[in-house]
Design an enzyme around this catalytic site. Structure first.
Site, PDB file in Angstrom:
ATOM      1  N   CYS A  23      -2.971   1.980   6.437  1.00 10.66           N
ATOM      2  CA  CYS A  23      -3.113   1.336   7.752  1.00 10.66           C
ATOM      3  C   CYS A  23      -3.697   2.300   8.768  1.00 10.66           C
ATOM      4  CB  CYS A  23      -1.767   0.813   8.216  1.00 10.66           C
ATOM      5  SG  CYS A  23      -0.526   2.091   8.171  1.00 10.66           S
ATOM      6  N   ASN A  78       0.797  -1.238   0.000  1.00  8.62           N
ATOM      7  CA  ASN A  78       0.000   0.000   0.000  1.00  8.62           C
ATOM      8  C   ASN A  78       0.828   1.286   0.000  1.00  8.62           C
ATOM      9  OD1 ASN A  78       0.710  -0.401   2.661  1.00  8.62           O
ATOM     10  ND2 ASN A  78      -1.180   0.454   3.466  1.00  8.62           N
ATOM     11  N   GLU A 104       4.928  -3.732  12.268  1.00  5.04           N
ATOM     12  CA  GLU A 104       3.867  -2.719  12.196  1.00  5.04           C
ATOM     13  C   GLU A 104       2.740  -3.324  11.376  1.00  5.04           C
ATOM     14  OE1 GLU A 104       3.517  -0.196  14.010  1.00  5.04           O
ATOM     15  OE2 GLU A 104       5.549  -0.212  14.804  1.00  5.04           O
TER      16      GLU A 104
HETATM   17  P1  NAP Z   1       0.691  -8.934   4.049  1.00  8.11           P
HETATM   18  O1  NAP Z   1      -0.121  -9.814   3.212  1.00  8.11           O
HETATM   19  O2  NAP Z   1       0.873  -9.252   5.479  1.00  8.11           O
HETATM   20  O3  NAP Z   1       2.103  -8.822   3.332  1.00  8.11           O
HETATM   21  C1  NAP Z   1       3.148  -8.016   3.826  1.00  8.11           C
HETATM   22  C2  NAP Z   1       4.473  -8.567   3.345  1.00  8.11           C
HETATM   23  O4  NAP Z   1       4.714  -9.847   3.942  1.00  8.11           O
HETATM   24  C3  NAP Z   1       4.529  -8.802   1.839  1.00  8.11           C
HETATM   25  O5  NAP Z   1       5.817  -8.522   1.379  1.00  8.11           O
HETATM   26  C4  NAP Z   1       4.207 -10.268   1.730  1.00  8.11           C
HETATM   27  O6  NAP Z   1       4.663 -10.866   0.535  1.00  8.11           O
HETATM   28  C5  NAP Z   1       4.950 -10.813   2.930  1.00  8.11           C
HETATM   29  N1  NAP Z   1       4.469 -12.115   3.382  1.00  8.11           N
HETATM   30  C6  NAP Z   1       3.300 -12.728   3.090  1.00  8.11           C
HETATM   31  N2  NAP Z   1       3.242 -13.942   3.680  1.00  8.11           N
HETATM   32  C7  NAP Z   1       4.403 -14.097   4.357  1.00  8.11           C
HETATM   33  C8  NAP Z   1       4.938 -15.131   5.180  1.00  8.11           C
HETATM   34  N3  NAP Z   1       4.253 -16.252   5.412  1.00  8.11           N
HETATM   35  N4  NAP Z   1       6.160 -14.962   5.722  1.00  8.11           N
HETATM   36  C9  NAP Z   1       6.848 -13.823   5.513  1.00  8.11           C
HETATM   37  N5  NAP Z   1       6.395 -12.806   4.738  1.00  8.11           N
HETATM   38  C10 NAP Z   1       5.182 -12.939   4.175  1.00  8.11           C
HETATM   39  O7  NAP Z   1       0.143  -7.435   3.997  1.00  8.11           O
HETATM   40  P2  NAP Z   1      -0.296  -6.635   2.711  1.00  8.11           P
HETATM   41  O8  NAP Z   1      -1.571  -7.239   2.222  1.00  8.11           O
HETATM   42  O9  NAP Z   1       0.827  -6.506   1.780  1.00  8.11           O
HETATM   43  O10 NAP Z   1      -0.550  -5.178   3.314  1.00  8.11           O
HETATM   44  C11 NAP Z   1      -1.730  -4.782   3.951  1.00  8.11           C
HETATM   45  C12 NAP Z   1      -1.575  -4.834   5.460  1.00  8.11           C
HETATM   46  O11 NAP Z   1      -0.480  -4.036   5.869  1.00  8.11           O
HETATM   47  C13 NAP Z   1      -2.759  -4.272   6.195  1.00  8.11           C
HETATM   48  O12 NAP Z   1      -3.069  -5.106   7.276  1.00  8.11           O
HETATM   49  C14 NAP Z   1      -2.275  -2.931   6.681  1.00  8.11           C
HETATM   50  O13 NAP Z   1      -2.941  -2.433   7.808  1.00  8.11           O
HETATM   51  C15 NAP Z   1      -0.858  -3.212   6.964  1.00  8.11           C
HETATM   52  N6  NAP Z   1      -0.066  -1.986   7.000  1.00  8.11           N
HETATM   53  C16 NAP Z   1       0.392  -1.527   8.194  1.00  8.11           C
HETATM   54  C17 NAP Z   1       1.125  -0.365   8.265  1.00  8.11           C
HETATM   55  C18 NAP Z   1       1.673   0.108   9.576  1.00  8.11           C
HETATM   56  O14 NAP Z   1       2.668   0.805   9.548  1.00  8.11           O
HETATM   57  N7  NAP Z   1       1.092  -0.232  10.693  1.00  8.11           N
HETATM   58  C19 NAP Z   1       1.411   0.350   7.102  1.00  8.11           C
HETATM   59  C20 NAP Z   1       0.911  -0.122   5.902  1.00  8.11           C
HETATM   60  C21 NAP Z   1       0.184  -1.309   5.861  1.00  8.11           C
HETATM   61  P3  NAP Z   1       3.628 -11.108  -0.702  1.00  8.11           P
HETATM   62  O15 NAP Z   1       3.204  -9.760  -1.149  1.00  8.11           O
HETATM   63  O16 NAP Z   1       4.473 -11.798  -1.708  1.00  8.11           O
HETATM   64  O17 NAP Z   1       2.499 -11.920  -0.197  1.00  8.11           O
END
Ligand code: NAP
Ligand code: MG
Length: 484
Positions: free
Chosen positions: A285, A153, A251
């Site tokens: 987020c 994002n 995070e």
């Molecule tokens: P995600 O599905 O958790 O993916 C985040 C990262 O982790 C991606 O690079 C993903 O790779 C990788 N990943 C996925 N499965 C994994 C595993 N089993 N082991 C290690 N790494 C793995 O999150 P997203 O859908 O990209 O992002 C949305 C989420 O991010 C929302 O929940 C949002 O709230 C959160 N967010 C939080 C913040 C904050 O600072 N608090 C900021 C922005 C976003 P792939 O893409 O290849 O699956």
């Protein structure tokens, strides 16, 4: 296919994966358009990148901070030259409107400059010893190799706000970007390459999270892992890294509330609710998702909110006429539809939107109408789980005290906002709200790079990013006792 697939960047060289496979990235505004593709890498390639980072760290940490800073300044300048192209790629790859994408890229440049300067600032304290003839001081030192795992994002700002502090403090990095933002991230990586960092200082490996992300979490030579993403993935990474004694920072998601007290400036509160809730299609987020309104102004607020939400223009984000773009991917689109159905099933009243937009060209994209639910209660799924889409849940309370209690009644605690002019209400909000980012008379979204950023409860591992707070995570301390 649009051109050649982007390669991994390992030990100063662009390399094809041994798997021979690529992952394609689609434009969510037009699912038939491939924006680009990246390598679908294997575990052996993460391990190779980590080995290169480990080797490079030995001399990188020996450079003067100012010298490391020069590389960051250079990366900032190159990113600036490529701003237009990178922002356009971001808009095409994940649907964020072009002005927002440019704003994010500009933020990336500012972060690089901020941390570049950090190379010349104090990295320790002088502490009086009880031995008058001794000199005692603390000195911040790098941790070693940092694994960086980022979400889609903010495909420019988040990788940079992790890599810039990691690098300036003398660590080397391996970045694994989200697959859905990997083409944009690859273009950022090209800027780092052009900045001329010594081979192995910055590495980039794309591929599935469960292979590449998990690989970074498990590799014993990765001294620290910094992760931003969803709660489930983050918790697992934390477990894996902790089990081998590594350092980690997580995070994660949010379920951010905005409270509208009866003395609020209604017009400003409506604007902040829409901007904080629906900009970036609700995919920040820090987006507001629960709108908690005092009963005496509830109907007035709701009416105005719906009226103004109807004015929102939806499109592919490539020109100024778009206020809101599509959901970033098919998966995200399906998740949002699932939650809208769930809200209806559980008895919330849909007062605006709720459907896919199928007018004209929009039928080819993952567009969902700005959506507002009324009569949402705290036990409902849409009041508890992160939706990450253009959906607002209106909740009614009698008092501000009740509003704060309701705001805290979720597992998350990232950002929270109140609209009020009453200083007592504001002070109790600051004191009682369970959130890492506390905002008054302002929307829930909005982060400044020089201030600590992070959540409470299930939103974070309680570590903080950005500003001076980043030093805590990306360094460790040596306490030196020196006697002649
Ligand atoms: P995600 O599905 O958790 O993916 C985040 C990262 O982790 C991606 O690079 C993903 O790779 C990788 N990943 C996925 N499965 C994994 C595993 N089993 N082991 C290690 N790494 C793995 O999150 P997203 O859908 O990209 O992002 C949305 C989420 O991010 C929302 O929940 C949002 O709230 C959160 N967010 C939080 C913040 C904050 O600072 N608090 C900021 C922005 C976003 P792939 O893409 O290849 O699956
Ligand atoms: Mg994902």
């Amino acid at each position: 296919m649009s051109g050649k697939a982007f390669l991994n960047y390992i030990g100063g060289e662009w390399k094809e994966t041994v798997s021979g496979e690529v992952l394609e990235s689609y434009n969510p505004a037009n699912k038939n358009e491939v924006v680009g593709s990246v390598q679908s890498s294997t575990r052996s390639e993460v391990d190779e990148a980590v080995a290169q980072a480990k080797k490079a760290q030995k001399s990188w940490r020996k450079l003067a901070g100012a010298e490391r800073g020069n590389y960051l300044y250079k990366a900032a300048a190159i990113l600036e030259e490529n701003l237009e192209e990178i922002a356009t790629t971001m808009t095409k790859e994940m649907g964020k409107s072009l002005p927002e994408a440019k704003g994010e890229t500009t933020r990336g440049i500012q972060i690089l400059k901020y941390y570049a300067g950090e190379g010349m600032r104090s990295d320790g304290d002088l502490i009086p010893s009880t031995d008058a003839s001794a000199l005692m001081f603390s000195k911040r030192v790098p941790i070693g190799v940092v694994g960086v795992i980022t979400p889609w994002n903010f495909p420019v700002a988040i990788p940079i706000w992790k890599m810039a502090p990691a690098l300036i403090y003398g660590n080397t990095v391996v970045l694994k970007p989200a697959t859905e933002g990997a083409v944009t991230a690859a273009k950022v990586m090209k800027c780092f390459e052009k900045a001329g960092f010594p081979a192995g200082v910055v590495n980039f490996v794309t591929g599935s999270g469960s292979v590449i992300g998990q690989g970074l979490a498990e590799n014993p030579d990765v001294n620290a892992v910094t992760f931003t993403g969803s709660n489930n993935v983050g918790k697992n990474i934390g477990k894996v890294v902790a089990a081998r004694g590594g350092k980690y920072q997580l995070e994660m998601g949010g379920k951010n509330p905005i409270i509208i007290a009866e003395d609020a400036d209604i017009e400003a509160a409506v604007d902040a609710t829409l901007s904080g809730g629906l900009k970036s299609t609700g995919q920040k987020c820090t987006c507001s998702s629960r709108v908690i309104v005092q009963s005496s102004i509830y109907d007035q607020f709701k009416e105005r909110l719906i009226e103004k939400a109807k004015e929102i223009t939806v499109g592919d984000g490539m020109d100024a006429s778009t206020w809101m773009g599509p959901c970033a991917s098919e998966g995200q689109f399906n998740t949002v539809k699932h939650y809208i159905a769930k809200g209806q099933e559980e008895g919330a009243t849909l007062v605006l939107g709720g459907n896919q937009i199928t007018e004209g060209n929009l039928k080819d994209g993952y567009y969902i109408e700005p959506t507002i639910f009324d009569e949402v209660t705290t036990n409902m799924t849409i009041a508890q789980e992160e939706i990450f889409g253009p959906v607002l849940a209106l909740m009614k309370v009698d008092t501000v005290e009740e509003a704060i209690e309701l705001a805290n009644d979720v597992e998350y605690g990232l950002s929270a906002s109140i609209f009020s002019k009453n200083i007592d209400h504001i002070l109790s909000f600051i004191d009682d709200i369970e959130a890492g980012l506390v905002r008054i008379n302002s929307e829930t979204a909005g982060v400044e790079l020089q201030a600590p950023f992070g959540g409470m409860k299930a939103s974070s591992s309680y570590s903080r990013e950005q500003g001076q707070a980043a030093k805590e995570f990306f360094t460790t301390t040596k306490t030196v006792f020196l006697k002649g």
